[in-house]
Design an enzyme around this catalytic site. Structure first.
Site, PDB file in Angstrom:
ATOM      1  N   GLU A  93      -6.963 -14.298  -4.468  1.00 43.69           N
ATOM      2  CA  GLU A  93      -6.524 -13.657  -5.672  1.00 43.69           C
ATOM      3  C   GLU A  93      -5.093 -12.884  -4.956  1.00 43.69           C
ATOM      4  O   GLU A  93      -5.161 -12.262  -3.878  1.00 43.69           O
ATOM      5  CB  GLU A  93      -7.197 -12.602  -6.404  1.00 43.69           C
ATOM      6  CG  GLU A  93      -8.415 -13.454  -7.090  1.00 43.69           C
ATOM      7  CD  GLU A  93      -9.279 -12.916  -8.052  1.00 43.69           C
ATOM      8  OE1 GLU A  93      -9.662 -13.356  -9.109  1.00 43.69           O
ATOM      9  OE2 GLU A  93      -9.422 -11.552  -8.020  1.00 43.69           O
ATOM     10  N   CYS A 117     -13.971 -10.549   3.229  1.00 45.93           N
ATOM     11  CA  CYS A 117     -13.668  -9.441   4.144  1.00 45.93           C
ATOM     12  C   CYS A 117     -15.245  -9.114   4.852  1.00 45.93           C
ATOM     13  O   CYS A 117     -16.076  -8.878   4.217  1.00 45.93           O
ATOM     14  CB  CYS A 117     -13.132  -8.070   3.678  1.00 45.93           C
ATOM     15  SG  CYS A 117     -12.625  -6.871   4.850  1.00 45.93           S
ATOM     16  N   CYS A 165     -16.907  -2.244   2.848  1.00 41.14           N
ATOM     17  CA  CYS A 165     -16.566  -0.821   2.422  1.00 41.14           C
ATOM     18  C   CYS A 165     -17.362  -0.803   1.080  1.00 41.14           C
ATOM     19  O   CYS A 165     -17.319  -1.909   0.282  1.00 41.14           O
ATOM     20  CB  CYS A 165     -15.023  -0.511   2.027  1.00 41.14           C
ATOM     21  SG  CYS A 165     -14.082  -0.622   3.447  1.00 41.14           S
ATOM     22  N   GLY A 175      -9.406  -9.057   1.978  1.00 44.28           N
ATOM     23  CA  GLY A 175      -9.251  -9.228   3.498  1.00 44.28           C
ATOM     24  C   GLY A 175      -8.675  -7.924   4.295  1.00 44.28           C
ATOM     25  O   GLY A 175      -7.904  -7.063   3.836  1.00 44.28           O
ATOM     26  N   SER A 207      -6.572   3.200   5.438  1.00 43.73           N
ATOM     27  CA  SER A 207      -7.620   3.622   4.234  1.00 43.73           C
ATOM     28  C   SER A 207      -8.432   4.490   4.794  1.00 43.73           C
ATOM     29  O   SER A 207      -9.537   3.945   5.663  1.00 43.73           O
ATOM     30  CB  SER A 207      -8.526   2.360   3.882  1.00 43.73           C
ATOM     31  OG  SER A 207      -7.319   1.350   3.338  1.00 43.73           O
ATOM     32  N   LEU A 208      -8.165   5.757   4.575  1.00 40.25           N
ATOM     33  CA  LEU A 208      -9.042   6.841   5.119  1.00 40.25           C
ATOM     34  C   LEU A 208     -10.412   7.190   4.292  1.00 40.25           C
ATOM     35  O   LEU A 208     -11.426   7.138   4.649  1.00 40.25           O
ATOM     36  CB  LEU A 208      -8.235   8.162   5.143  1.00 40.25           C
ATOM     37  CG  LEU A 208      -8.635   9.256   6.259  1.00 40.25           C
ATOM     38  CD1 LEU A 208      -8.616   8.524   7.373  1.00 40.25           C
ATOM     39  CD2 LEU A 208      -7.723  10.390   6.243  1.00 40.25           C
ATOM     40  N   HIS A 209     -10.211   7.453   2.858  1.00 40.86           N
ATOM     41  CA  HIS A 209     -11.211   7.800   1.929  1.00 40.86           C
ATOM     42  C   HIS A 209     -12.265   9.105   2.594  1.00 40.86           C
ATOM     43  O   HIS A 209     -12.890   9.303   1.427  1.00 40.86           O
ATOM     44  CB  HIS A 209     -12.060   6.538   1.592  1.00 40.86           C
ATOM     45  CG  HIS A 209     -11.293   5.298   1.449  1.00 40.86           C
ATOM     46  ND1 HIS A 209     -10.456   5.279   0.395  1.00 40.86           N
ATOM     47  CD2 HIS A 209     -11.163   4.015   1.925  1.00 40.86           C
ATOM     48  CE1 HIS A 209      -9.825   4.152   0.300  1.00 40.86           C
ATOM     49  NE2 HIS A 209     -10.172   3.389   1.119  1.00 40.86           N
ATOM     50  N   CYS A 247      -6.860  -2.190  -7.074  1.00 39.41           N
ATOM     51  CA  CYS A 247      -7.289  -2.039  -5.922  1.00 39.41           C
ATOM     52  C   CYS A 247      -8.749  -2.306  -5.786  1.00 39.41           C
ATOM     53  O   CYS A 247      -9.435  -1.595  -6.507  1.00 39.41           O
ATOM     54  CB  CYS A 247      -7.180  -0.591  -5.469  1.00 39.41           C
ATOM     55  SG  CYS A 247      -5.289   0.072  -5.370  1.00 39.41           S
TER      56      CYS A 247
HETATM   57  N1  SAH Z   1      -8.557  -4.114   4.158  1.00 41.47           N
HETATM   58  C1  SAH Z   1      -7.416  -3.341   3.800  1.00 41.47           C
HETATM   59  C2  SAH Z   1      -6.585  -3.788   2.703  1.00 41.47           C
HETATM   60  C3  SAH Z   1      -6.905  -4.173   1.472  1.00 41.47           C
HETATM   61  S1  SAH Z   1      -7.680  -3.085   0.323  1.00 41.47           S
HETATM   62  C4  SAH Z   1      -7.821  -2.032   3.514  1.00 41.47           C
HETATM   63  O1  SAH Z   1      -8.966  -1.762   3.544  1.00 41.47           O
HETATM   64  O2  SAH Z   1      -7.083  -1.013   3.760  1.00 41.47           O
HETATM   65  C5  SAH Z   1      -6.307  -2.134  -0.438  1.00 41.47           C
HETATM   66  C6  SAH Z   1      -6.778  -0.754  -0.933  1.00 41.47           C
HETATM   67  O3  SAH Z   1      -7.842  -0.791  -1.807  1.00 41.47           O
HETATM   68  C7  SAH Z   1      -7.620   0.092   0.432  1.00 41.47           C
HETATM   69  O4  SAH Z   1      -6.817   1.233   0.618  1.00 41.47           O
HETATM   70  C8  SAH Z   1      -8.839   0.166  -0.132  1.00 41.47           C
HETATM   71  O5  SAH Z   1      -9.695   1.088   0.531  1.00 41.47           O
HETATM   72  C9  SAH Z   1      -8.644   0.322  -1.523  1.00 41.47           C
HETATM   73  N2  SAH Z   1      -9.966   0.284  -2.404  1.00 41.47           N
HETATM   74  C10 SAH Z   1     -10.919  -0.941  -2.204  1.00 41.47           C
HETATM   75  N3  SAH Z   1     -11.566  -0.761  -3.172  1.00 41.47           N
HETATM   76  C11 SAH Z   1     -11.282   0.222  -4.099  1.00 41.47           C
HETATM   77  C12 SAH Z   1     -11.633   0.475  -5.442  1.00 41.47           C
HETATM   78  N4  SAH Z   1     -12.697   0.103  -5.615  1.00 41.47           N
HETATM   79  N5  SAH Z   1     -10.954   1.439  -6.191  1.00 41.47           N
HETATM   80  C13 SAH Z   1      -9.911   1.833  -5.526  1.00 41.47           C
HETATM   81  N6  SAH Z   1      -9.331   1.599  -4.317  1.00 41.47           N
HETATM   82  C14 SAH Z   1      -9.897   0.622  -3.503  1.00 41.47           C
HETATM   83 FE1  SF4 Z   2     -12.104  -4.919   3.319  1.00 38.30          FE
HETATM   84 FE2  SF4 Z   2     -10.135  -3.536   2.726  1.00 38.30          FE
HETATM   85 FE3  SF4 Z   2     -12.163  -3.968   0.969  1.00 38.30          FE
HETATM   86 FE4  SF4 Z   2     -12.963  -2.572   3.168  1.00 38.30          FE
HETATM   87  S1  SF4 Z   2     -11.545  -1.904   1.529  1.00 38.30           S
HETATM   88  S2  SF4 Z   2     -14.013  -4.207   2.368  1.00 38.30           S
HETATM   89  S3  SF4 Z   2     -11.670  -3.318   4.802  1.00 38.30           S
HETATM   90  S4  SF4 Z   2     -10.691  -5.512   1.954  1.00 38.30           S
END
Ligand code: SAH
Ligand code: SF4
Length: 343
Positions: free
Chosen positions: A85, A106, A110, A158, A213-215, A335
């Site tokens: 997508e 991926c 996460c 990914g 992506s810290l979180h 996201c």
């Molecule tokens: N794998 C990479 C890029 C893709 S994800 C990464 O993790 O950075 C793009 C962004 O969306 C990342 O910051 C990820 O942590 C965030 N993300 C993933 N799932 C989400 C969700 N359910 N709600 C909000 N952000 C999310």
């Molecule tokens: Fe993969 Fe990024 Fe999703 Fe984490 S947030 S599972 S690294 S795509």
């Protein structure tokens, strides 16, 4: 569009190199839909290119448009039948941002991410990555949408730095003025935080933006949310970021999806402040707060009010922080919501 393949066709037919320039201008400059539209090319060449150097190596399965028209999501079938997508966003009236995927699925898992729950299927090639941008440009032309794709973010399915070679090639092709011609400063790569990948990226692409992506800014919590943290804990990530800043002069974006009662407490904000301060150059970081887009029943998004409170705490400590406007949730294109259709 792999120009190298078109170049080979032209060479094999014994045609002069300027034919490649004509192809290049038509495909990247005018986003033509087929070689047949390039009337300056000899018919024989058009036919051979159509046969051996297809413009797009992916085909749309479905395009969804959000009710406000500011987000579009396409499911694209690759040549082997796998689906990825990609999303097109309109953050402001004449600016369009393409959000591209770099892998099918991926491996990082996460907990809040729908792509992560699919597991890893395969890497995309450079062409499969840049073709997502070309797909949107052609879509915009067809739909009469004004402006062009001005920004590209590697924030789809990914982990970009886990597919480094293809991602690097795709970045070169995207910023190449003879191809897509997107300004390097308008391209951002988001990573879960792979230290070696960050250092390599800094050396190769100091002009391209990095988002991490810290979180969570404390190891125990981050390891729960972002399992990659077990392999690459915060101290290692911090070292890589310090080296990054030694090379690149770009600001680094720290992404932080707010989960109610999990990582949105005052102590979480304080841990984030401490993490950024330890990096030494707080002015070079920008915290991007994202309201969690529900993908997992057991997690809830933080309310907007609480999110503002979290943001205020960061601002009061001198950090730069914004609350990201979330587009595309109504078409499951926000996201973390991207998945391949199950088949
Ligand atoms: N794998 C990479 C890029 C893709 S994800 C990464 O993790 O950075 C793009 C962004 O969306 C990342 O910051 C990820 O942590 C965030 N993300 C993933 N799932 C989400 C969700 N359910 N709600 C909000 N952000 C999310
Ligand atoms: Fe993969 Fe990024 Fe999703 Fe984490 S947030 S599972 S690294 S795509």
């Amino acid at each position: 569009m792999d120009l190298r393949r078109a170049a080979k066709v032209i060479k094999d037919l014994g045609l002069p190199p300027y034919r490649l320039d004509q192809v290049r201008r038509a495909v990247f400059g005018h986003a033509v839909s087929s070689y047949e539209e390039i009337s300056v090319l000899p018919m024989e060449l058009r036919a051979e290119l159509t046969r051996s150097a297809a413009i797009l190596c992916l085909a749309p399965r479905e395009v969804l448009v959000s009710p406000d028209g500011r987000a579009r999501k396409a499911a694209l079938a690759l040549l082997d039948g796998k689906v990825v997508e990609t999303v097109l966003l309109r953050p402001s009236p004449r600016r369009w941002t393409a959000c591209v995927s770099t892998q099918v699925g991926c491996a990082f898992g996460c907990v809040f991410c729908a792509t992560g729950r699919m597991g890893f299927v395969r890497d995309l090639t450079a062409e499969e990555i840049t073709d997502q941008v070309l797909f949107w440009r052609r879509h915009m032309l067809r739909e009469g949408l004004e402006g062009g794709v001005s920004n590209v973010v590697y924030m789809g399915m990914g982990e970009p730095l886990a597919n480094y070679a293809a991602v690097a090639q795709s970045l070169k092709d995207l910023i190449d003025p003879r191809q897509h011609g997107i300004g390097a400063r308008h391209v951002s790569v988001s990573t879960v935080g792979i230290p070696q990948g960050i250092e390599r990226f800094a050396a190769d692409f100091p002009q391209i933006n990095l988002a991490v992506s810290l979180h969570a800014a404390e190891d125990e919590l981050r390891s729960r949310l972002v399992p990659a943290n077990r392999a690459f804990p915060l101290a290692e990530l911090a070292r890589a970021l310090e080296r990054y800043l030694g090379i690149s002069s770009r600001k680094v974006l720290l992404e932080y999806a707010l989960l109610a009662g999990v990582n949105d407490r005052a102590r979480d904000a304080d841990a984030l402040v401490a993490f950024v301060r330890r990096l030494g150059r707080p002015e070079l970081f920008h915290v991007n707060l994202i309201l969690y887009n529900p993908t997992e029943a057991s997690l809830r998004p933080t309310s907007e009010l609480e999110a503002r409170r979290f943001q205020d705490r960061l601002l009061a400590a001198g950090l730069k922080a914004t609350l990201r406007q979330s587009l595309g949730a109504d078409i499951r294109g926000a996201c973390g919501q991207l998945v391949s259709e199950r088949r």
